[in-house]
Design a protein around this motif. Structure first.
Motif, PDB file in Angstrom:
ATOM      1  N   LEU A  11      52.221  29.758   1.915  1.00 55.59           N
ATOM      2  CA  LEU A  11      51.308  29.455   3.020  1.00 55.59           C
ATOM      3  C   LEU A  11      51.947  29.893   4.333  1.00 55.59           C
ATOM      4  O   LEU A  11      53.127  29.649   4.579  1.00 55.59           O
ATOM      5  N   GLY A  12      51.150  30.542   5.195  1.00 54.56           N
ATOM      6  CA  GLY A  12      51.697  31.146   6.401  1.00 54.56           C
ATOM      7  C   GLY A  12      51.234  30.489   7.676  1.00 54.56           C
ATOM      8  O   GLY A  12      50.534  29.466   7.673  1.00 54.56           O
ATOM      9  N   ASN A  13      51.612  31.115   8.789  1.00 57.39           N
ATOM     10  CA  ASN A  13      51.334  30.552  10.108  1.00 57.39           C
ATOM     11  C   ASN A  13      50.304  31.354  10.893  1.00 57.39           C
ATOM     12  O   ASN A  13      50.077  31.087  12.069  1.00 57.39           O
ATOM     13  N   GLY A  14      49.698  32.357  10.264  1.00 57.37           N
ATOM     14  CA  GLY A  14      48.663  33.130  10.940  1.00 57.37           C
ATOM     15  C   GLY A  14      49.176  34.072  12.005  1.00 57.37           C
ATOM     16  O   GLY A  14      48.401  34.541  12.843  1.00 57.37           O
ATOM     17  N   GLN A  15      50.468  34.414  11.977  1.00 56.68           N
ATOM     18  CA  GLN A  15      51.053  35.242  13.032  1.00 56.68           C
ATOM     19  C   GLN A  15      51.387  36.654  12.569  1.00 56.68           C
ATOM     20  O   GLN A  15      52.236  37.319  13.150  1.00 56.68           O
ATOM     21  N   GLY A  16      50.717  37.123  11.506  1.00 59.88           N
ATOM     22  CA  GLY A  16      50.849  38.526  11.145  1.00 59.88           C
ATOM     23  C   GLY A  16      51.591  38.824   9.873  1.00 59.88           C
ATOM     24  O   GLY A  16      51.557  39.963   9.393  1.00 59.88           O
ATOM     25  N   TYR A  17      52.273  37.841   9.303  1.00 62.37           N
ATOM     26  CA  TYR A  17      53.052  38.091   8.103  1.00 62.37           C
ATOM     27  C   TYR A  17      52.435  37.466   6.848  1.00 62.37           C
ATOM     28  O   TYR A  17      53.021  37.547   5.776  1.00 62.37           O
ATOM     29  N   ASP A  18      51.308  36.823   6.971  1.00 59.67           N
ATOM     30  CA  ASP A  18      50.774  36.006   5.874  1.00 59.67           C
ATOM     31  C   ASP A  18      50.434  36.844   4.645  1.00 59.67           C
ATOM     32  O   ASP A  18      49.852  37.931   4.758  1.00 59.67           O
ATOM     33  N   ILE A  19      50.787  36.307   3.463  1.00 58.37           N
ATOM     34  CA  ILE A  19      50.445  36.956   2.203  1.00 58.37           C
ATOM     35  C   ILE A  19      49.665  36.021   1.291  1.00 58.37           C
ATOM     36  O   ILE A  19      49.285  36.426   0.190  1.00 58.37           O
ATOM     37  N   PHE A  20      49.418  34.788   1.715  1.00 60.37           N
ATOM     38  CA  PHE A  20      48.636  33.842   0.933  1.00 60.37           C
ATOM     39  C   PHE A  20      47.215  34.370   0.775  1.00 60.37           C
ATOM     40  O   PHE A  20      46.570  34.754   1.738  1.00 60.37           O
ATOM     41  N   ARG A  39      48.346  14.494 -10.827  1.00 57.80           N
ATOM     42  CA  ARG A  39      49.610  14.799 -10.156  1.00 57.80           C
ATOM     43  C   ARG A  39      49.649  16.306  -9.900  1.00 57.80           C
ATOM     44  O   ARG A  39      49.578  17.108 -10.830  1.00 57.80           O
ATOM     45  N   VAL A  40      49.765  16.696  -8.638  1.00 57.17           N
ATOM     46  CA  VAL A  40      49.887  18.105  -8.259  1.00 57.17           C
ATOM     47  C   VAL A  40      51.335  18.358  -7.841  1.00 57.17           C
ATOM     48  O   VAL A  40      51.869  17.677  -6.963  1.00 57.17           O
ATOM     49  N   VAL A  41      51.961  19.322  -8.490  1.00 56.83           N
ATOM     50  CA  VAL A  41      53.336  19.683  -8.172  1.00 56.83           C
ATOM     51  C   VAL A  41      53.340  21.097  -7.607  1.00 56.83           C
ATOM     52  O   VAL A  41      52.858  22.033  -8.253  1.00 56.83           O
ATOM     53  N   LEU A  42      53.859  21.251  -6.392  1.00 53.98           N
ATOM     54  CA  LEU A  42      54.068  22.567  -5.796  1.00 53.98           C
ATOM     55  C   LEU A  42      55.538  22.911  -6.013  1.00 53.98           C
ATOM     56  O   LEU A  42      56.427  22.328  -5.383  1.00 53.98           O
ATOM     57  N   ASN A  43      55.784  23.866  -6.913  1.00 56.14           N
ATOM     58  CA  ASN A  43      57.113  24.078  -7.464  1.00 56.14           C
ATOM     59  C   ASN A  43      57.885  25.179  -6.721  1.00 56.14           C
ATOM     60  O   ASN A  43      58.381  26.124  -7.314  1.00 56.14           O
ATOM     61  N   GLY A  44      57.975  25.047  -5.407  1.00 58.77           N
ATOM     62  CA  GLY A  44      58.810  25.958  -4.623  1.00 58.77           C
ATOM     63  C   GLY A  44      58.048  27.040  -3.891  1.00 58.77           C
ATOM     64  O   GLY A  44      57.027  27.536  -4.357  1.00 58.77           O
ATOM     65  N   ASP A  45      58.548  27.417  -2.710  1.00 53.47           N
ATOM     66  CA  ASP A  45      57.945  28.440  -1.839  1.00 53.47           C
ATOM     67  C   ASP A  45      56.481  28.120  -1.559  1.00 53.47           C
ATOM     68  O   ASP A  45      55.620  29.000  -1.552  1.00 53.47           O
ATOM     69  N   SER A  46      56.217  26.852  -1.295  1.00 54.33           N
ATOM     70  CA  SER A  46      54.846  26.430  -0.985  1.00 54.33           C
ATOM     71  C   SER A  46      54.414  26.950   0.375  1.00 54.33           C
ATOM     72  O   SER A  46      53.283  27.407   0.549  1.00 54.33           O
ATOM     73  N   VAL A  47      55.312  26.848   1.347  1.00 59.41           N
ATOM     74  CA  VAL A  47      55.082  27.428   2.666  1.00 59.41           C
ATOM     75  C   VAL A  47      56.227  28.410   2.931  1.00 59.41           C
ATOM     76  O   VAL A  47      57.248  28.381   2.257  1.00 59.41           O
ATOM     77  N   ASP A  48      56.035  29.290   3.899  1.00 60.47           N
ATOM     78  CA  ASP A  48      57.023  30.344   4.121  1.00 60.47           C
ATOM     79  C   ASP A  48      57.567  30.258   5.539  1.00 60.47           C
ATOM     80  O   ASP A  48      56.879  30.596   6.503  1.00 60.47           O
ATOM     81  N   PHE A  49      58.821  29.821   5.652  1.00 54.92           N
ATOM     82  CA  PHE A  49      59.478  29.709   6.949  1.00 54.92           C
ATOM     83  C   PHE A  49      60.193  30.993   7.351  1.00 54.92           C
ATOM     84  O   PHE A  49      60.782  31.053   8.428  1.00 54.92           O
ATOM     85  N   LEU A  50      60.163  32.020   6.504  1.00 52.52           N
ATOM     86  CA  LEU A  50      60.842  33.275   6.835  1.00 52.52           C
ATOM     87  C   LEU A  50      59.916  34.277   7.514  1.00 52.52           C
ATOM     88  O   LEU A  50      60.385  35.256   8.092  1.00 52.52           O
ATOM     89  N   MET A  51      58.609  34.058   7.436  1.00 47.58           N
ATOM     90  CA  MET A  51      57.650  35.041   7.949  1.00 47.58           C
ATOM     91  C   MET A  51      57.373  34.813   9.429  1.00 47.58           C
ATOM     92  O   MET A  51      56.262  34.431   9.840  1.00 47.58           O
ATOM     93  N   ASN A  52      58.405  35.031  10.238  1.00 51.37           N
ATOM     94  CA  ASN A  52      58.268  34.924  11.687  1.00 51.37           C
ATOM     95  C   ASN A  52      59.404  35.714  12.314  1.00 51.37           C
ATOM     96  O   ASN A  52      60.282  36.239  11.615  1.00 51.37           O
ATOM     97  N   LEU A 191      63.447  43.495   6.614  1.00 49.56           N
ATOM     98  CA  LEU A 191      62.060  43.661   6.176  1.00 49.56           C
ATOM     99  C   LEU A 191      61.066  43.246   7.250  1.00 49.56           C
ATOM    100  O   LEU A 191      60.057  43.935   7.463  1.00 49.56           O
ATOM    101  N   ASN A 192      61.318  42.122   7.932  1.00 51.09           N
ATOM    102  CA  ASN A 192      60.377  41.714   8.979  1.00 51.09           C
ATOM    103  C   ASN A 192      60.260  42.753  10.096  1.00 51.09           C
ATOM    104  O   ASN A 192      59.143  43.077  10.531  1.00 51.09           O
ATOM    105  N   PRO A 193      61.360  43.311  10.610  1.00 52.70           N
ATOM    106  CA  PRO A 193      61.202  44.379  11.614  1.00 52.70           C
ATOM    107  C   PRO A 193      60.452  45.597  11.087  1.00 52.70           C
ATOM    108  O   PRO A 193      59.676  46.219  11.823  1.00 52.70           O
ATOM    109  N   LEU A 194      60.678  45.960   9.827  1.00 50.58           N
ATOM    110  CA  LEU A 194      59.940  47.093   9.260  1.00 50.58           C
ATOM    111  C   LEU A 194      58.449  46.784   9.188  1.00 50.58           C
ATOM    112  O   LEU A 194      57.610  47.667   9.416  1.00 50.58           O
ATOM    113  N   LYS A 195      58.118  45.543   8.873  1.00 51.18           N
ATOM    114  CA  LYS A 195      56.704  45.162   8.821  1.00 51.18           C
ATOM    115  C   LYS A 195      56.108  45.118  10.227  1.00 51.18           C
ATOM    116  O   LYS A 195      54.982  45.584  10.452  1.00 51.18           O
ATOM    117  N   ARG A 196      56.855  44.535  11.161  1.00 55.50           N
ATOM    118  CA  ARG A 196      56.317  44.366  12.513  1.00 55.50           C
ATOM    119  C   ARG A 196      56.208  45.705  13.246  1.00 55.50           C
ATOM    120  O   ARG A 196      55.177  46.009  13.847  1.00 55.50           O
TER     121      ARG A 196
END
Length: 465
Positions: A11-20, A39-52, A191-196
């Motif tokens: 899940l992303g922040n809407g700032q250009g890197y989102d892949i959800f 019971r809902v289990v989100l088993n890792g990488d539920s949100v993405d803090f690297l996409m900024n 990777l982020n600079p290459l994408k941006r």
């Protein structure tokens, strides 16, 4: 109570890197789970803090600011509110950490996500966060079911839990002492600079194989990779990468600095002529925008095929009508071996992982292994056995359309496969486990389903590959 396991939502922040990709699909799926306690289990990488574009470093104030940006993005907000309704219906929600969301370990960040559920505090406080430093073993009908994100056996993305602060952390651990993995470093600094700056959106769809992503970027635009590498603090890696393609010996005192890039380039099988053509373009000094001579074109094609090998095997598609998809669920040998190791170590009859973004299913030798896949976009590739001319066309399309603008897509098209694992006790004993796909137009479809018999007390599985 049935259990539904999902992973790698990113899940992303809407700032250009989102892949959800499940902005509408996932809330609709979760809504169907709110009618019966689940019971809902989100088993890792539920949100993405690297996409900024923030610096990579664990600081509480910055992590809280990033969390607020995430929960403010409409797709992320809709998913969190749907999870809140699962809790309100007397269900459970457990979020386990992965390598893209270690910030969820912080109590201050957890508070932001509890508020985003839009539920009274008596409901929101039941949201559970698990650090993920050890697998979680559930028991369903006498069958032990192990859940782990899966980055523990990936040395490039392994989370340093011993230095990760937050509830349940070792005494004395502080945020400033945490060190991110090599994979996180490459995402942020390369990777982020290459994408941006160069619009290479396709790189996000190759995660978590960051080495393959960088090689794909090298194939599409070597000059851009050189510029970004030299402006990062990982310039030593660039020198090794450059020397590896020019067939020069290069010794490093610290082997970790190489990040596995030279081996991946070597695996492309470039001829000496192709190495020299690529090395000329990537040489020291000014960037040379040389004509696309045949040797350079061949080198780029080989690099691209090598770079996408992992992705192609993970998400194999049948060419043809876009609505007709076939995905290979058989795990690769390394995946199966790791599942067997975990089963033996934790005496589990079922092993559920994520991380690779590739849904998997195999039942053999007393073990069921499943990977829950991803809810991100997937990229259609040429068949691995496609002729060089097809891969040349694919490379040219990525060069013209690195941002994957839909109207310009012909070969590199985006697809989606929304998968999860559903499990619960079987009426005849043991666990009933299903790998399912949510199709927005047709609801829930079972891709595979089985009964896993109960284990005897003290039984230790001797699962073999």
């Amino acid at each position: 109570m049935r259990t539904v396991v999902l992973s790698d939502l990113h899940l992303g922040n809407g700032q250009g890197y989102d892949i959800f990709a499940g902005a509408e699909a996932l809330p609709a799926f979760l809504e169907t789970l709110a009618h019966v306690p689940t019971r809902v289990v989100l088993n890792g990488d539920s949100v993405d803090f690297l996409m900024n574009d923030d610096p990579l470093g664990l600081e509480v104030a910055r992590a809280v600011e990033q969390a607020r940006a995430l929960v403010a993005a409409p797709p992320t907000a809709a998913v969190l509110e749907a999870l809140g309704r699962v809790l309100a219906a007397e269900g459970e929600v457990v979020i386990r950490l992965g390598n893209h969301d270690v910030e969820l370990a912080l109590a201050e960040v957890q508070a932001v996500f509890r508020c985003a559920l839009r539920q009274p505090w008596r409901v929101a406080r039941r949201l559970v966060f698990q650090r993920g430093d050890v697998p979680w073993v559930l028991e369903e009908g006498g069958t032990r079911v192990l859940l782990a994100h899966g980055e523990q056996h990936d040395p490039w993305n392994e989370v340093d839990h011993a230095r990760l602060p937050g509830p349940g952390a070792p005494e004395g651990v502080v945020a400033s002492g945490y060190r991110y993995s090599a994979g996180s470093l490459l995402v942020k600094q390369l990777l982020n600079p290459l994408k941006r700056r160069y619009g290479m959106r396709f790189l996000d769809l190759l995660m978590p194989d960051f080495q393959g992503a960088l090689l794909a970027a090298l194939a599409v635009n070597p000059a851009a990779v050189k510029l970004v590498f030299q402006r990062s603090s990982l310039h030593m890696g660039w020198h090794l990468l450059r020397r590896s393609v020019s067939a020069l010996a290069f010794e490093l005192e610290d082997s970790e600095l190489e990040l596995g890039l030279a081996q991946r380039v070597a695996g492309a099988g470039l001829t000496l002529e192709e190495q020299q053509a690529l090395a000329e373009l990537c040489g020291v000094g000014q960037v040379h925008f040389v004509e696309a001579e045949p040797a350079l074109e061949r080198a780029q094609q080989k690099l691209l095929r090598c770079a996408l090998e992992f992705y192609a095997r993970g998400h194999r598609c049948i060419a043809g009508d876009a609505s007709e998809r076939c995905f290979d669920l058989a795990p690769r040998r390394g995946e199966w071996d790791e599942a067997c190791r975990l089963a033996r170590t934790y005496r589990a009859g079922v092993v559920l992982l994520g991380h690779t973004h590739a849904a998997r299913w195999r039942q053999d030798e007393g073990l069921l292994y499943a990977n829950t896949g991803t809810w991100t976009w997937l990229m259609r590739l040429p068949a691995p056995e496609a002729p060089a001319s097809v891969w040349a066309d694919f490379l040219q399309e990525l060069q013209r359309n690195p941002a994957l603008v839909p109207e310009h897509q012909r070969l590199a098209r985006l697809e989606q496969r929304f998968t999860a694992v559903v499990l619960g006790p079987h009426a005849q004993g043991g666990a009933e486990v299903s790998l399912v796909e949510w199709r927005p137009s047709g609801g829930l479809w079972a891709l595979a389903s089985t009964q896993v018999p109960p284990q005897q007390a003290g039984q230790c599985l001797a699962a073999r590959g």
